[in-house]
Design a protein around this motif. Structure first.
Motif, PDB file in Angstrom:
ATOM      1  N   PRO A 109       4.878  39.929   9.400  1.00  7.29           N
ATOM      2  CA  PRO A 109       4.753  40.408  10.777  1.00  7.29           C
ATOM      3  C   PRO A 109       3.299  40.611  11.198  1.00  7.29           C
ATOM      4  O   PRO A 109       2.398  40.631  10.357  1.00  7.29           O
ATOM      5  CB  PRO A 109       5.491  41.741  10.749  1.00  7.29           C
ATOM      6  CG  PRO A 109       5.254  42.242   9.354  1.00  7.29           C
ATOM      7  CD  PRO A 109       5.253  41.016   8.476  1.00  7.29           C
ATOM      8  N   SER A 110       3.118  40.778  12.501  1.00 12.56           N
ATOM      9  CA  SER A 110       1.800  41.065  13.065  1.00 12.56           C
ATOM     10  C   SER A 110       1.889  42.277  13.974  1.00 12.56           C
ATOM     11  O   SER A 110       2.895  42.471  14.671  1.00 12.56           O
ATOM     12  CB  SER A 110       1.306  39.857  13.871  1.00 12.56           C
ATOM     13  OG  SER A 110       0.166  40.197  14.650  1.00 12.56           O
ATOM     14  N   THR A 111       0.833  43.072  14.000  1.00 17.72           N
ATOM     15  CA  THR A 111       0.810  44.204  14.925  1.00 17.72           C
ATOM     16  C   THR A 111       0.845  43.722  16.387  1.00 17.72           C
ATOM     17  O   THR A 111       1.301  44.455  17.262  1.00 17.72           O
ATOM     18  CB  THR A 111      -0.439  45.071  14.704  1.00 17.72           C
ATOM     19  OG1 THR A 111      -1.619  44.267  14.852  1.00 17.72           O
ATOM     20  CG2 THR A 111      -0.429  45.684  13.308  1.00 17.72           C
ATOM     21  N   LEU A 117       4.192  48.231  12.939  1.00 14.81           N
ATOM     22  CA  LEU A 117       4.693  48.987  14.083  1.00 14.81           C
ATOM     23  C   LEU A 117       3.513  49.492  14.905  1.00 14.81           C
ATOM     24  O   LEU A 117       2.358  49.421  14.492  1.00 14.81           O
ATOM     25  CB  LEU A 117       5.606  50.144  13.646  1.00 14.81           C
ATOM     26  CG  LEU A 117       5.124  51.176  12.619  1.00 14.81           C
ATOM     27  CD1 LEU A 117       4.111  52.138  13.206  1.00 14.81           C
ATOM     28  CD2 LEU A 117       6.309  51.964  12.072  1.00 14.81           C
ATOM     29  N   ASP A 118       3.829  49.982  16.106  1.00 13.22           N
ATOM     30  CA  ASP A 118       2.825  50.607  16.963  1.00 13.22           C
ATOM     31  C   ASP A 118       2.768  52.082  16.597  1.00 13.22           C
ATOM     32  O   ASP A 118       3.762  52.807  16.715  1.00 13.22           O
ATOM     33  CB  ASP A 118       3.211  50.426  18.437  1.00 13.22           C
ATOM     34  CG  ASP A 118       2.133  50.915  19.396  1.00 13.22           C
ATOM     35  OD1 ASP A 118       1.632  52.039  19.207  1.00 13.22           O
ATOM     36  OD2 ASP A 118       1.805  50.196  20.349  1.00 13.22           O
ATOM     37  N   ASN A 119       1.607  52.554  16.159  1.00 15.11           N
ATOM     38  CA  ASN A 119       1.490  53.928  15.689  1.00 15.11           C
ATOM     39  C   ASN A 119       1.773  54.969  16.764  1.00 15.11           C
ATOM     40  O   ASN A 119       2.254  56.064  16.475  1.00 15.11           O
ATOM     41  CB  ASN A 119       0.095  54.169  15.102  1.00 15.11           C
ATOM     42  CG  ASN A 119      -1.022  53.902  16.086  1.00 15.11           C
ATOM     43  OD1 ASN A 119      -1.236  52.764  16.502  1.00 15.11           O
ATOM     44  ND2 ASN A 119      -1.752  54.937  16.464  1.00 15.11           N
ATOM     45  N   GLY A 137      -1.615  50.062  16.422  1.00 14.24           N
ATOM     46  CA  GLY A 137      -0.939  49.280  15.415  1.00 14.24           C
ATOM     47  C   GLY A 137      -1.154  49.748  13.997  1.00 14.24           C
ATOM     48  O   GLY A 137      -2.191  50.317  13.654  1.00 14.24           O
ATOM     49  N   ILE A 138      -0.139  49.523  13.169  1.00 14.82           N
ATOM     50  CA  ILE A 138      -0.217  49.755  11.731  1.00 14.82           C
ATOM     51  C   ILE A 138       0.414  48.555  11.037  1.00 14.82           C
ATOM     52  O   ILE A 138       1.484  48.083  11.438  1.00 14.82           O
ATOM     53  CB  ILE A 138       0.531  51.032  11.303  1.00 14.82           C
ATOM     54  CG1 ILE A 138      -0.158  52.285  11.856  1.00 14.82           C
ATOM     55  CG2 ILE A 138       0.623  51.128   9.781  1.00 14.82           C
ATOM     56  CD1 ILE A 138       0.573  53.577  11.528  1.00 14.82           C
ATOM     57  N   LEU A 139      -0.244  48.079  10.001  1.00 13.18           N
ATOM     58  CA  LEU A 139       0.317  47.032   9.152  1.00 13.18           C
ATOM     59  C   LEU A 139       0.277  47.509   7.708  1.00 13.18           C
ATOM     60  O   LEU A 139      -0.795  47.814   7.179  1.00 13.18           O
ATOM     61  CB  LEU A 139      -0.468  45.725   9.289  1.00 13.18           C
ATOM     62  CG  LEU A 139       0.001  44.590   8.365  1.00 13.18           C
ATOM     63  CD1 LEU A 139       1.402  44.130   8.754  1.00 13.18           C
ATOM     64  CD2 LEU A 139      -0.972  43.420   8.408  1.00 13.18           C
ATOM     65  N   ALA A 140       1.450  47.596   7.100  1.00 16.10           N
ATOM     66  CA  ALA A 140       1.550  47.975   5.692  1.00 16.10           C
ATOM     67  C   ALA A 140       1.832  46.733   4.861  1.00 16.10           C
ATOM     68  O   ALA A 140       2.719  45.944   5.201  1.00 16.10           O
ATOM     69  CB  ALA A 140       2.667  48.998   5.499  1.00 16.10           C
ATOM     70  N   GLU A 175      17.967  54.762  24.673  1.00 17.46           N
ATOM     71  CA  GLU A 175      17.637  54.950  26.090  1.00 17.46           C
ATOM     72  C   GLU A 175      16.139  55.142  26.295  1.00 17.46           C
ATOM     73  O   GLU A 175      15.488  55.953  25.640  1.00 17.46           O
ATOM     74  CB  GLU A 175      18.379  56.166  26.643  1.00 17.46           C
ATOM     75  CG  GLU A 175      18.440  56.227  28.157  1.00 17.46           C
ATOM     76  CD  GLU A 175      19.348  55.150  28.738  1.00 17.46           C
ATOM     77  OE1 GLU A 175      18.799  54.144  29.261  1.00 17.46           O
ATOM     78  OE2 GLU A 175      20.574  55.305  28.670  1.00 17.46           O
ATOM     79  N   GLY A 176      15.571  54.349  27.216  1.00 13.72           N
ATOM     80  CA  GLY A 176      14.151  54.441  27.541  1.00 13.72           C
ATOM     81  C   GLY A 176      13.221  53.786  26.546  1.00 13.72           C
ATOM     82  O   GLY A 176      12.004  53.906  26.670  1.00 13.72           O
ATOM     83  N   LEU A 177      13.783  53.063  25.552  1.00 10.98           N
ATOM     84  CA  LEU A 177      12.961  52.572  24.453  1.00 10.98           C
ATOM     85  C   LEU A 177      13.089  51.076  24.189  1.00 10.98           C
ATOM     86  O   LEU A 177      12.534  50.574  23.203  1.00 10.98           O
ATOM     87  CB  LEU A 177      13.316  53.328  23.164  1.00 10.98           C
ATOM     88  CG  LEU A 177      12.913  54.800  23.134  1.00 10.98           C
ATOM     89  CD1 LEU A 177      13.575  55.507  21.955  1.00 10.98           C
ATOM     90  CD2 LEU A 177      11.402  54.948  23.057  1.00 10.98           C
ATOM     91  N   THR A 178      13.776  50.357  25.029  1.00 11.36           N
ATOM     92  CA  THR A 178      14.043  48.955  24.724  1.00 11.36           C
ATOM     93  C   THR A 178      13.068  48.010  25.429  1.00 11.36           C
ATOM     94  O   THR A 178      13.339  46.811  25.542  1.00 11.36           O
ATOM     95  CB  THR A 178      15.483  48.580  25.100  1.00 11.36           C
ATOM     96  OG1 THR A 178      15.711  48.890  26.482  1.00 11.36           O
ATOM     97  CG2 THR A 178      16.491  49.335  24.255  1.00 11.36           C
ATOM     98  N   MET A 179      11.952  48.521  25.885  1.00 11.98           N
ATOM     99  CA  MET A 179      10.954  47.648  26.502  1.00 11.98           C
ATOM    100  C   MET A 179      10.426  46.633  25.497  1.00 11.98           C
ATOM    101  O   MET A 179      10.303  46.910  24.308  1.00 11.98           O
ATOM    102  CB  MET A 179       9.783  48.465  27.080  1.00 11.98           C
ATOM    103  CG  MET A 179       8.780  48.991  26.062  1.00 11.98           C
ATOM    104  SD  MET A 179       9.448  50.220  24.919  1.00 11.98           S
ATOM    105  CE  MET A 179       9.523  51.621  26.016  1.00 11.98           C
ATOM    106  N   ALA A 180      10.147  45.415  25.993  1.00 12.95           N
ATOM    107  CA  ALA A 180       9.610  44.380  25.106  1.00 12.95           C
ATOM    108  C   ALA A 180       8.163  44.696  24.758  1.00 12.95           C
ATOM    109  O   ALA A 180       7.446  45.331  25.538  1.00 12.95           O
ATOM    110  CB  ALA A 180       9.695  43.025  25.801  1.00 12.95           C
ATOM    111  N   PRO A 181       7.712  44.290  23.571  1.00 10.99           N
ATOM    112  CA  PRO A 181       6.303  44.485  23.218  1.00 10.99           C
ATOM    113  C   PRO A 181       5.372  43.759  24.185  1.00 10.99           C
ATOM    114  O   PRO A 181       5.777  42.793  24.850  1.00 10.99           O
ATOM    115  CB  PRO A 181       6.208  43.870  21.816  1.00 10.99           C
ATOM    116  CG  PRO A 181       7.604  43.928  21.279  1.00 10.99           C
ATOM    117  CD  PRO A 181       8.492  43.721  22.474  1.00 10.99           C
TER     118      PRO A 181
END
Length: 342
Positions: free
Chosen positions: A278-280, A308-310, A241-244, A333-339
């Motif tokens: 937001p939260s990581t 975001l997830d680093n 995780g990264i939080l800015a 494609e291949g990237l829509t998995m839920a957190p």
């Protein structure tokens, strides 16, 4: 159509993350995995969480037949990456996850990374890999340079605001917290559990963090004049995780509206309701970036947040997003998995 890919540096965190993500892609097959120090080992022995997958045995780079590969992900350390990429076939599509091709000026690369660039021809053709802002160039690129994870987070918070001229460009303070996996998988004394856990510290203070080179390059290009942000990263004793947190001078509601309009059609960039942060936790293991805006108590100032997830949106997810464009696949494609939560 099925695309064959190779992952160089598959025994590192970003390499393993690429494997995890590509496993969900219907049109990409992993044909080769390299890990110089772990050559001959099965990925299941290096990363037991991948044992359910039928994967190639790790090998050395010079053992790979690149004539059978459509695209190569290069997840190697900087300096090593440029040397390897310079020797790869000239028609091979490449997504590089290292720092070696991010900076367009070779002198800037030497300034921030301490060595002369050894692949100037390839550097000249590289496209900066921040997908949402360079997707047209990425579609036609042979070599794409993935961004730094910290650099991506800060840019998602700030790029539309700089382009729209709604903040004071001389009053930007970027306070960033990042997870320990951003330092890679190599053993480091300060990253041992006993030395990292239960603590929290700033690092690369002042003008020493290498991602400042990306901020300078990209923000100055957008503004048409030099832009330098104050930037301090902090190391968190968490895995991902990264939080800015970005402090800017401007009208908070206008800033929120600018970001909401800019990202309205972006599948992975989610702008939260005004006043929410937001939260990581809420992006972990995903390719999503959550962005929030709140008014500061000082009139005319605002706080912008980005999480975001680093390893995913900050690195391997971004790499697959770029590869999809390069291969003519649907970008998501291949990237829509839920957190993952909790």
């Amino acid at each position: 159509m099925t695309h064959n890919v190779a992952i160089l540096g598959a025994s590192g965190y970003t390499g393993a993350e690429l494997v995890r993500l590509i496993a969900q892609h219907p049109n990409i097959d992993i044909k080769a995995l390299s890990g110089e120090r772990k050559a001959g080992m099965a990925m299941a022995d290096v990363f037991p969480h991948l044992r359910h997958m039928d994967l190639p045995i790790l090998c050395k780079i010079d053992e790979i037949d690149f004539s059978q590969i459509d695209l190569c992900f290069c997840a190697l350390p900087h300096k090593t990456s440029q040397e390897v990429i310079a020797a790869l076939p000239k028609d091979l599509k490449i997504v590089d996850l290292s720092a070696d091709f991010r900076l367009r000026d070779p002198d800037e690369y030497e300034k921030w990374y301490g060595n002369k660039h050894a692949a100037l021809a390839q550097q000249g053709e590289a496209v900066y890999g921040l997908t949402e802002f360079y997707r047209d160039e990425i579609r036609g690129a042979r070599l794409v340079a993935g961004t730094g994870c910290n650099a991506a987070t800060g840019q998602f918070a700030l790029r539309p605001l700089i382009s729209a001229g709604v903040i004071d460009l001389d009053e930007i303070i970027l306070d960033l917290k990042c997870a320990v996996s951003g330092a890679g998988r190599s053993l480091k004394e300060n990253l041992l559990h006993a030395e990292l856990s239960e603590g929290y510290n700033a690092y690369a203070i002042g003008s020493t963090h290498r991602h400042l080179g990306e901020f300078d390059q990209e923000f100055s290009k957008l503004a048409g004049r030099p832009v330098k942000v104050q930037f301090t990263p902090h190391l968190m004793p968490v895995n991902r995780g990264i939080l800015a947190t970005v402090y800017v001078k401007g009208d908070a509601q206008v800033i929120h509206d600018t970001l909401a309009v800019a990202y309205a059609d972006e599948p992975f960039l989610q702008v939260l309701p005004f006043g929410e942060a937001p939260s990581t936790h809420h992006v972990r293991g995903s390719n999503y970036c959550h962005i929030g805006v709140a008014a500061d108590r000082i009139e005319g100032r605002a706080i912008v947040f980005a999480a975001l997830d680093n390893l995913t949106k900050g690195s391997s997810g971004q790499a697959l997003q770029n590869a999809n464009l390069m291969l003519g696949e649907k970008e998501e494609e291949g990237l829509t998995m839920a957190p993952l939560f909790p």
